[in-house]
Scaffold this active site. Structure first.
Site, PDB file in Angstrom:
ATOM      1  N   LYS A  69       0.806  -1.239   0.000  1.00  0.00           N
ATOM      2  CA  LYS A  69       0.000   0.000   0.000  1.00  0.00           C
ATOM      3  C   LYS A  69       0.836   1.284   0.000  1.00  0.00           C
ATOM      4  CE  LYS A  69      -3.426  -1.099  -0.592  1.00  0.00           C
ATOM      5  NZ  LYS A  69      -3.748  -1.790  -1.895  1.00  0.00           N
ATOM      6  N   HIS A 124       7.530  -7.358  -2.143  1.00  0.00           N
ATOM      7  CA  HIS A 124       7.221  -6.794  -0.822  1.00  0.00           C
ATOM      8  C   HIS A 124       8.185  -7.350   0.237  1.00  0.00           C
ATOM      9  CE1 HIS A 124       3.660  -4.751  -2.067  1.00  0.00           C
ATOM     10  NE2 HIS A 124       2.850  -5.788  -2.115  1.00  0.00           N
ATOM     11  N   SER A 154      -5.062   2.550   4.263  1.00  0.00           N
ATOM     12  CA  SER A 154      -5.230   1.882   2.962  1.00  0.00           C
ATOM     13  C   SER A 154      -5.288   0.361   3.143  1.00  0.00           C
ATOM     14  CB  SER A 154      -4.061   2.285   2.052  1.00  0.00           C
ATOM     15  OG  SER A 154      -4.184   1.713   0.793  1.00  0.00           O
TER      16      SER A 154
HETATM   17  P1  A3P Z   1      -5.383   4.333  -1.104  1.00  0.00           P
HETATM   18  O1  A3P Z   1      -5.959   3.062  -0.594  1.00  0.00           O
HETATM   19  O2  A3P Z   1      -4.958   5.259   0.008  1.00  0.00           O
HETATM   20  O3  A3P Z   1      -6.257   5.037  -2.101  1.00  0.00           O
HETATM   21  P2  A3P Z   1      -0.142  -0.418  -3.626  1.00  0.00           P
HETATM   22  O4  A3P Z   1      -0.062  -0.325  -5.099  1.00  0.00           O
HETATM   23  O5  A3P Z   1       1.192  -0.414  -2.949  1.00  0.00           O
HETATM   24  O6  A3P Z   1      -1.016  -1.542  -3.185  1.00  0.00           O
HETATM   25  O7  A3P Z   1      -0.813   0.941  -3.097  1.00  0.00           O
HETATM   26  C1  A3P Z   1      -2.162   1.219  -3.322  1.00  0.00           C
HETATM   27  C2  A3P Z   1      -2.427   2.639  -2.915  1.00  0.00           C
HETATM   28  O8  A3P Z   1      -1.848   3.515  -3.910  1.00  0.00           O
HETATM   29  C3  A3P Z   1      -3.913   2.978  -2.876  1.00  0.00           C
HETATM   30  O9  A3P Z   1      -4.035   4.001  -1.877  1.00  0.00           O
HETATM   31  C4  A3P Z   1      -4.142   3.519  -4.279  1.00  0.00           C
HETATM   32  O10 A3P Z   1      -5.299   4.298  -4.405  1.00  0.00           O
HETATM   33  C5  A3P Z   1      -2.875   4.331  -4.450  1.00  0.00           C
HETATM   34  N1  A3P Z   1      -2.569   4.617  -5.862  1.00  0.00           N
HETATM   35  C6  A3P Z   1      -2.444   3.739  -6.874  1.00  0.00           C
HETATM   36  N2  A3P Z   1      -2.198   4.382  -8.019  1.00  0.00           N
HETATM   37  C7  A3P Z   1      -2.161   5.702  -7.730  1.00  0.00           C
HETATM   38  C8  A3P Z   1      -1.968   6.889  -8.502  1.00  0.00           C
HETATM   39  N3  A3P Z   1      -1.773   6.844  -9.820  1.00  0.00           N
HETATM   40  N4  A3P Z   1      -2.000   8.080  -7.864  1.00  0.00           N
HETATM   41  C9  A3P Z   1      -2.208   8.151  -6.531  1.00  0.00           C
HETATM   42  N5  A3P Z   1      -2.399   7.063  -5.753  1.00  0.00           N
HETATM   43  C10 A3P Z   1      -2.376   5.853  -6.337  1.00  0.00           C
END
Ligand code: A3P
Length: 312
Positions: A69, A124, A154
């Site tokens: 996340k 990860h 998140s």
């Molecule tokens: P939120 O749950 O706070 O919205 P990961 O890819 O490590 O699993 O992280 C997911 C988080 O990154 C989520 O956060 C998601 O919405 C956010 N995210 C993914 N793509 C994004 C983008 N282009 N811009 C901003 N946030 C992004």
């Protein structure tokens, strides 16, 4: 438990009935590999041992390494677009997890043979169990970090959606589990402290979600410099446009909507949830925030580093 991993590997063949058949029987405990919690859904002792001891890192590999996340998929999208100089065709036609598989998972290990070279792979894993062959290679790591308060929020929402994670009973309980490291991949603090040992290495680059969020243009230029990529201004603009939150949310190859419901339940939330910095303020009580700050201060004091989110 092995069944779930193998089914996950097949999900892009769109056979949700098979998932349904097995997953409703599932209730599971995390298992430990070298002291770290993993989910039997996508990991096994063998896959992790292979990832640590036998996996062959290539000199031109790039690894996106994160605690979950932290913006992992955002970085995959950015690097995918850097490869194509901003042309979104590839991002719009191949699922994000096949462009850059998680090399330590059962399904990721079966997908790697089809990855385009030079490879961009994802992980990860904490530093102490990362592929041994990396440390004698010229491969590069991009480590993405995020304010752990926003990660907690998140992850809380994501844990309700993804069957790989234990379903959180309450926010208060999850809050405590997160701070104690009783979650998948253990403690955020240990992950960051472990990887920050690499911060002086020339093949290691770290950046925060908040920097991407505040100034994507500047961040993309920094990433290009680290990777030795030479894109002109209009190509950089395309990378920024197509890796925006809205572009990724609209792209079914990047928004995880192709995943069968039994594995990722889209009725319980959205992978592209909010995409902002500071959402913790909508979730933490004053007392929780003070408690978090105290644990953070104690845990991070040995690093003697200031992180970008601390200045916001
Ligand atoms: P939120 O749950 O706070 O919205 P990961 O890819 O490590 O699993 O992280 C997911 C988080 O990154 C989520 O956060 C998601 O919405 C956010 N995210 C993914 N793509 C994004 C983008 N282009 N811009 C901003 N946030 C992004």
């Amino acid at each position: 438990m092995q069944v779930k991993g193998r089914l996950w590997n097949l999900f892009f063949l769109f056979s949700p009935e098979i998932f349904r058949l097995h997953l409703k029987e599932m209730s599971f405990e995390y298992f430990k590999y070298k002291g770290v919690n993993f989910s039997p859904g996508s990991y096994s002792e063998e896959a992790l041992s292979f990832a640590e001891n036998e996996f062959e890192v290539l000199d031109d590999d790039v690894y996106i390494v994160t605690y979950p996340k932290s913006g992992t998929n955002w970085m995959i999208e950015i690097l995918s677009l850097l490869r194509t100089k901003g042309d979104p065709t590839w991002c719009n036609s191949l699922p994000i997890w096949l462009r850059s598989p998680w090399y330590e998972t059962i399904e990721g290990q079966s997908q790697i043979k089809d990855v385009v070279t030079p490879r961009v792979l994802t992980s990860h894993l904490p530093c102490h169990i990362f592929a041994k062959s990396f440390f004698t290679s010229e491969a590069k790591i991009i480590y993405v970090m995020r304010n752990p308060k926003d990660i907690l929020v998140s992850l809380f929402h994501f844990s309700k959606m993804l069957s790989l994670y234990k379903y959180p009973k309450s926010f208060a309980e999850f809050f405590e589990d997160f701070l104690q490291g009783n979650v998948l991949y253990n403690s955020w603090f240990d992950h960051v402290k472990g990887w920050m040992q690499m911060k002086q290495n020339s093949n290691f680059f770290f950046i925060t979600y908040e920097e991407l969020y505040k100034d994507l243009h500047k961040s993309v230029i920094k990433i290009c410099e680290f990777l030795g990529k030479d894109l002109d201004d209009s190509q950089i603009d395309l990378v920024i446009k197509h890796s925006s939150f809205n572009a990724m949310k609209e792209n079914k190859m990047s928004n995880y909507s192709l995943i069968p419901q039994d594995f990722m339940d889209q009725t319980k939330g959205s992978f592209m949830r909010k995409g902002i910095a500071g959402d913790w303020k909508n979730h933490f009580t004053v007392a929780q925030n003070e408690y978090f700050d105290a644990v953070y201060k104690e845990q991070m004091k040995e690093l003697k580093m200031t992180f970008f989110w601390e200045q916001l």
